[in-house]
Design a protein around this motif. Structure first.
Motif, PDB file in Angstrom:
ATOM      1  N   ALA A  98       0.853  -1.195   0.000  1.00 39.00           N
ATOM      2  CA  ALA A  98       0.000   0.000   0.000  1.00 39.00           C
ATOM      3  C   ALA A  98       0.881   1.233   0.000  1.00 39.00           C
ATOM      4  O   ALA A  98       1.921   1.271   0.668  1.00 39.00           O
ATOM      5  N   ASP A  99       0.476   2.250  -0.766  1.00 34.58           N
ATOM      6  CA  ASP A  99       1.204   3.514  -0.829  1.00 34.58           C
ATOM      7  C   ASP A  99       0.477   4.586  -0.023  1.00 34.58           C
ATOM      8  O   ASP A  99      -0.759   4.657  -0.038  1.00 34.58           O
ATOM      9  N   PHE A 100       1.259   5.428   0.652  1.00 36.31           N
ATOM     10  CA  PHE A 100       0.714   6.529   1.450  1.00 36.31           C
ATOM     11  C   PHE A 100       1.513   7.793   1.163  1.00 36.31           C
ATOM     12  O   PHE A 100       2.745   7.739   1.068  1.00 36.31           O
ATOM     13  N   ASN A 101       0.848   8.907   1.055  1.00 37.66           N
ATOM     14  CA  ASN A 101       1.514  10.213   1.074  1.00 37.66           C
ATOM     15  C   ASN A 101       1.628  10.620   2.539  1.00 37.66           C
ATOM     16  O   ASN A 101       0.642  11.039   3.151  1.00 37.66           O
ATOM     17  N   TYR A 102       2.829  10.474   3.083  1.00 34.05           N
ATOM     18  CA  TYR A 102       2.950  10.606   4.536  1.00 34.05           C
ATOM     19  C   TYR A 102       3.229  12.044   4.982  1.00 34.05           C
ATOM     20  O   TYR A 102       3.006  12.397   6.141  1.00 34.05           O
ATOM     21  N   ILE A 103       3.732  12.888   4.075  1.00 25.93           N
ATOM     22  CA  ILE A 103       3.996  14.278   4.430  1.00 25.93           C
ATOM     23  C   ILE A 103       3.802  15.139   3.183  1.00 25.93           C
ATOM     24  O   ILE A 103       4.054  14.679   2.061  1.00 25.93           O
ATOM     25  N   GLU A 104       3.359  16.358   3.374  1.00 25.17           N
ATOM     26  CA  GLU A 104       3.087  17.263   2.261  1.00 25.17           C
ATOM     27  C   GLU A 104       3.963  18.504   2.396  1.00 25.17           C
ATOM     28  O   GLU A 104       4.049  19.108   3.473  1.00 25.17           O
ATOM     29  N   HIS A 105       4.609  18.864   1.291  1.00 24.88           N
ATOM     30  CA  HIS A 105       5.400  20.087   1.229  1.00 24.88           C
ATOM     31  C   HIS A 105       4.838  20.979   0.125  1.00 24.88           C
ATOM     32  O   HIS A 105       3.978  20.550  -0.655  1.00 24.88           O
ATOM     33  N   ALA A 106       5.370  22.185   0.020  1.00 21.26           N
ATOM     34  CA  ALA A 106       4.886  23.116  -0.996  1.00 21.26           C
ATOM     35  C   ALA A 106       5.053  22.557  -2.403  1.00 21.26           C
ATOM     36  O   ALA A 106       4.257  22.855  -3.297  1.00 21.26           O
ATOM     37  N   ASP A 107       6.094  21.741  -2.595  1.00 23.03           N
ATOM     38  CA  ASP A 107       6.333  21.163  -3.920  1.00 23.03           C
ATOM     39  C   ASP A 107       5.674  19.794  -4.096  1.00 23.03           C
ATOM     40  O   ASP A 107       5.941  19.095  -5.075  1.00 23.03           O
ATOM     41  N   GLY A 108       4.817  19.401  -3.157  1.00 22.86           N
ATOM     42  CA  GLY A 108       4.087  18.147  -3.286  1.00 22.86           C
ATOM     43  C   GLY A 108       4.360  17.180  -2.153  1.00 22.86           C
ATOM     44  O   GLY A 108       5.152  17.462  -1.253  1.00 22.86           O
ATOM     45  N   PRO A 109       3.702  16.008  -2.188  1.00 22.37           N
ATOM     46  CA  PRO A 109       3.841  15.034  -1.107  1.00 22.37           C
ATOM     47  C   PRO A 109       5.071  14.147  -1.279  1.00 22.37           C
ATOM     48  O   PRO A 109       5.628  14.030  -2.375  1.00 22.37           O
ATOM     49  N   GLN A 110       5.473  13.525  -0.195  1.00 23.69           N
ATOM     50  CA  GLN A 110       6.455  12.444  -0.222  1.00 23.69           C
ATOM     51  C   GLN A 110       5.726  11.147   0.114  1.00 23.69           C
ATOM     52  O   GLN A 110       4.821  11.125   0.946  1.00 23.69           O
ATOM     53  N   ARG A 111       6.141  10.073  -0.561  1.00 24.30           N
ATOM     54  CA  ARG A 111       5.396   8.824  -0.531  1.00 24.30           C
ATOM     55  C   ARG A 111       6.130   7.752   0.273  1.00 24.30           C
ATOM     56  O   ARG A 111       7.367   7.699   0.297  1.00 24.30           O
ATOM     57  N   LEU A 112       5.348   6.912   0.894  1.00 25.28           N
ATOM     58  CA  LEU A 112       5.834   5.766   1.656  1.00 25.28           C
ATOM     59  C   LEU A 112       5.134   4.528   1.115  1.00 25.28           C
ATOM     60  O   LEU A 112       3.909   4.546   0.929  1.00 25.28           O
ATOM     61  N   ARG A 113       5.889   3.492   0.841  1.00 28.33           N
ATOM     62  CA  ARG A 113       5.315   2.236   0.348  1.00 28.33           C
ATOM     63  C   ARG A 113       5.463   1.173   1.428  1.00 28.33           C
ATOM     64  O   ARG A 113       6.584   0.837   1.823  1.00 28.33           O
ATOM     65  N   LEU A 114       4.338   0.664   1.900  1.00 31.01           N
ATOM     66  CA  LEU A 114       4.332  -0.288   3.002  1.00 31.01           C
ATOM     67  C   LEU A 114       4.108  -1.706   2.480  1.00 31.01           C
ATOM     68  O   LEU A 114       3.061  -2.004   1.901  1.00 31.01           O
ATOM     69  N   PHE A 115       5.108  -2.561   2.688  1.00 35.56           N
ATOM     70  CA  PHE A 115       5.023  -3.981   2.368  1.00 35.56           C
ATOM     71  C   PHE A 115       4.670  -4.732   3.652  1.00 35.56           C
ATOM     72  O   PHE A 115       5.320  -4.530   4.681  1.00 35.56           O
ATOM     73  N   MET A 116       3.659  -5.597   3.570  1.00 28.32           N
ATOM     74  CA  MET A 116       3.198  -6.319   4.756  1.00 28.32           C
ATOM     75  C   MET A 116       3.152  -7.811   4.494  1.00 28.32           C
ATOM     76  O   MET A 116       2.630  -8.255   3.459  1.00 28.32           O
ATOM     77  N   PRO A 117       3.674  -8.626   5.422  1.00 30.39           N
ATOM     78  CA  PRO A 117       3.474 -10.071   5.301  1.00 30.39           C
ATOM     79  C   PRO A 117       2.003 -10.403   5.519  1.00 30.39           C
ATOM     80  O   PRO A 117       1.265  -9.639   6.137  1.00 30.39           O
TER      81      PRO A 117
END
Length: 284
Positions: free
Chosen positions: A11-30
């Protein structure tokens, strides 16, 4: 490391937002019943390129071993230091704040990274409460910090200043080895100054005697590897940078394992198996 297919979720999440856009986190789960210990994984690229997709082989290895893994994008390149650390510090706190609903163990978070990602992992682990890195308030006011239980560095650029000076020295001597490439330019783009390379420097933090968190750490280092395993051209330590950092870390009271492997095999089980084993000892 088994090559058999296995099941997991992503699953992908935009975990933080800056003026130039979000930064993404990709969560891998067993698959299975959590909550799971989680490794926050940081890509390399000399602080200037690559992204979380480059972490996937290592991330899938850790998922196979029973860990959740959060591969993280963060600001880098021209955004400069300490932007990456702001994002990484927040990502750790974001994971802890959302651990309950994501099926993660907030008290069992580790950090992993390769090359410049290894440097960032160690620096983030050593300075979890640095007010510059923790400048963004935790999500929803959650009472969480950015401390971690363990760090695995795979051939990190532990001393940005000595690596810069080493590359510049070889470049300016004429006929430099191929590895030098655009490394000086990447340092200049991200760090801007040698003073910044000195300040955001795990090696020199220890040698300056600064207070630092010292979680159990593993350094996996290929040989031969002149990009990461070299002697500081201006230093007095009788050895290469991995030995120097290990000695400093242990002298400061931390536990650090330094494991050498054949550099030609570093992308496979020679590095992934000890990584999983180390996190199993410290996170499970």
């Amino acid at each position: 490391m088994s090559s058999q297919p296995f099941d997991y979720t992503v699953a992908d999440f935009n975990y933080i937002e800056h003026a130039d856009g979000p930064q993404r986190l990709r969560l891998f789960m067993p698959l299975g019943t959590g909550p799971f210990p989680v490794v926050v994984d940081l890509h390399g690229g000399a602080w200037c390129n690559q992204d979380l997709k480059d972490c996937e082989p290592r991330d899938l290895m850790l998922v196979r071993a029973g860990f959740a893994v959060a591969a993280v994008n963060f600001r880098h390149a021209g955004a400069g230091y300490p932007s990456s650390l702001v994002d990484i510090n927040y990502a750790i706190r974001w994971i802890k704040a959302h651990a309950g609903k994501l099926g993660l163990r907030a008290g069992a978070v580790g950090l992993s990274g390769q090359s410049s990602g290894g440097h960032l992992a160690m620096l983030a682990a050593m300075r979890p409460a640095d007010p510059r890195y923790a400048a963004v308030a935790s999500p929803d006011g959650a009472a969480v910090d950015a401390s971690v239980k363990a760090v695995v560095m795979q051939w990190p650029v532990i001393n940005p200043l000595s690596r810069y000076r080493n590359a510049v020295k070889l470049r300016d001597a004429g006929n430099p080895p191929a590895w030098v490439g655009d490394i000086p330019g990447r340092h200049d783009l991200y760090w801007k100054t040698e003073a910044a390379m000195e300040e955001g420097n795990p090696m020199l933090i220890l040698e300056r005697g600064e207070q630092a968190a010292l979680p159990p750490a593993l350094w996996i280092q290929g040989r031969p590897d002149p990009v990461h395993d070299y002697r500081d051209p201006r230093g007095s330590f009788d050895g290469n940078e991995p030995e120097r950092f290990a000695e400093n870390y242990r002298r400061a009271g931390g536990s650090l394992e330094l494991k050498y492997i054949d550099n030609a095999s570093r992308g496979g089980a020679a590095s992934s198996d000890p990584t999983a084993s180390f996190f199993r000892r410290h996170l499970v």
